[in-house]
Motif scaffolding. Structure first.
Motif, short mmCIF file in Angstrom:
data_model
loop_
_atom_site.label_atom_id
_atom_site.label_comp_id
_atom_site.label_asym_id
_atom_site.label_seq_id
_atom_site.Cartn_x
_atom_site.Cartn_y
_atom_site.Cartn_z
N ALA A 163 47.63 54.80 37.37
CA ALA A 163 48.58 54.48 38.45
C ALA A 163 50.00 54.89 38.06
CB ALA A 163 48.52 52.99 38.76
N ALA B 195 48.85 55.54 45.99
CA ALA B 195 48.42 54.29 46.63
C ALA B 195 47.02 53.88 46.15
CB ALA B 195 48.44 54.44 48.14
N SER B 196 46.10 54.84 46.09
CA SER B 196 44.74 54.49 45.69
C SER B 196 44.67 54.07 44.22
CB SER B 196 43.78 55.66 45.96
OG SER B 196 44.07 56.75 45.12
N THR B 197 45.43 54.74 43.35
CA THR B 197 45.40 54.34 41.93
C THR B 197 46.07 52.99 41.73
OG1 THR B 197 47.38 55.66 41.49
CG2 THR B 197 45.24 56.68 41.00
N ALA B 198 47.10 52.71 42.50
CA ALA B 198 47.75 51.40 42.38
C ALA B 198 46.80 50.30 42.86
CB ALA B 198 49.04 51.37 43.21
N GLU B 199 46.08 50.56 43.93
CA GLU B 199 45.11 49.59 44.43
C GLU B 199 43.98 49.38 43.42
OE1 GLU B 199 41.79 49.57 47.92
OE2 GLU B 199 43.79 50.27 48.49
N ARG B 200 43.51 50.47 42.83
CA ARG B 200 42.45 50.38 41.83
C ARG B 200 42.94 49.61 40.60
NH1 ARG B 200 41.47 55.73 40.40
NH2 ARG B 200 40.71 56.01 42.52
N GLN C 239 45.23 47.29 40.60
CA GLN C 239 45.32 45.88 41.00
C GLN C 239 43.95 45.21 40.96
OE1 GLN C 239 48.17 44.22 41.60
NE2 GLN C 239 46.96 42.36 41.80
N ARG C 240 42.95 45.92 41.48
CA ARG C 240 41.58 45.38 41.46
C ARG C 240 41.09 45.17 40.02
NH1 ARG C 240 39.87 48.99 45.44
NH2 ARG C 240 39.09 50.32 43.80
#
Length: 148
Positions: free
Chosen positions: A114, A67-72, A74-75
């Motif tokens: 991600a 989740a954190s790598t996917a969010e990163r 996306q950012r």
């Protein structure tokens, strides 16, 4: 003469005692082999259960990491989009080109992380499912070998 007779009788008894040694029946050998198989199966089953517990404990961390790598990622993609937009207004600006290039590299790197995190989570879940299936098979074998 009497001593010689007693001596011969004792000699005959000693020579026959090897012949009358206890013979292990096939049933007791089979029972011992079955016990050996049950013990080996129990050991493998316990080792598998320990490994399963370790893998299941890793799942929450892997989910968080995914989740954190996917969010990163996306950012980073959004930042890359902004940098590319800024560069499109002035394509000759060297500083904007450098920022856009760095943003694109960061977005690519974060997307790769991600994907790796998602692949690791999928692999972990496949390993857990495989181990659960193996444990079920071993439990079924154990139930056949040692009906209690």
């Amino acid at each position: 003469m009497r001593i010689a007779f007693v001596f011969y009788v004792l000699l005959a008894l000693l020579s026959c005692s090897g012949v009358s040694a206890q013979v292990v029946s096939q049933d007791s050998l089979k029972a011992l082999n079955d016990q050996k198989k049950v013990l080996a199966l129990n050991k493998r089953l316990n080792d598998s259960k320990i490994e399963l517990a370790k893998l299941e404990n890793q799942i929450p961390h892997a989910v968080d990491e995914t989740a954190s790598t996917a969010e990163r990622a996306q950012r980073s993609a959004e930042e890359n989009k902004v940098a590319a937009g800024n560069l499109s207004t002035d394509p000759q600006d060297k500083q904007l080109a450098r920022k856009a290039s760095k943003a694109a590299s960061a977005a690519s790197r974060d997307a790769k992380r991600a994907r790796k995190a998602a692949d690791n989570l999928a692999k972990l879940r496949r390993n857990v499912d495989s181990l659960r299936e193996k444990i079920k098979e071993d439990e079924d074998k154990l139930a056949l070998l040692a009906p209690n």
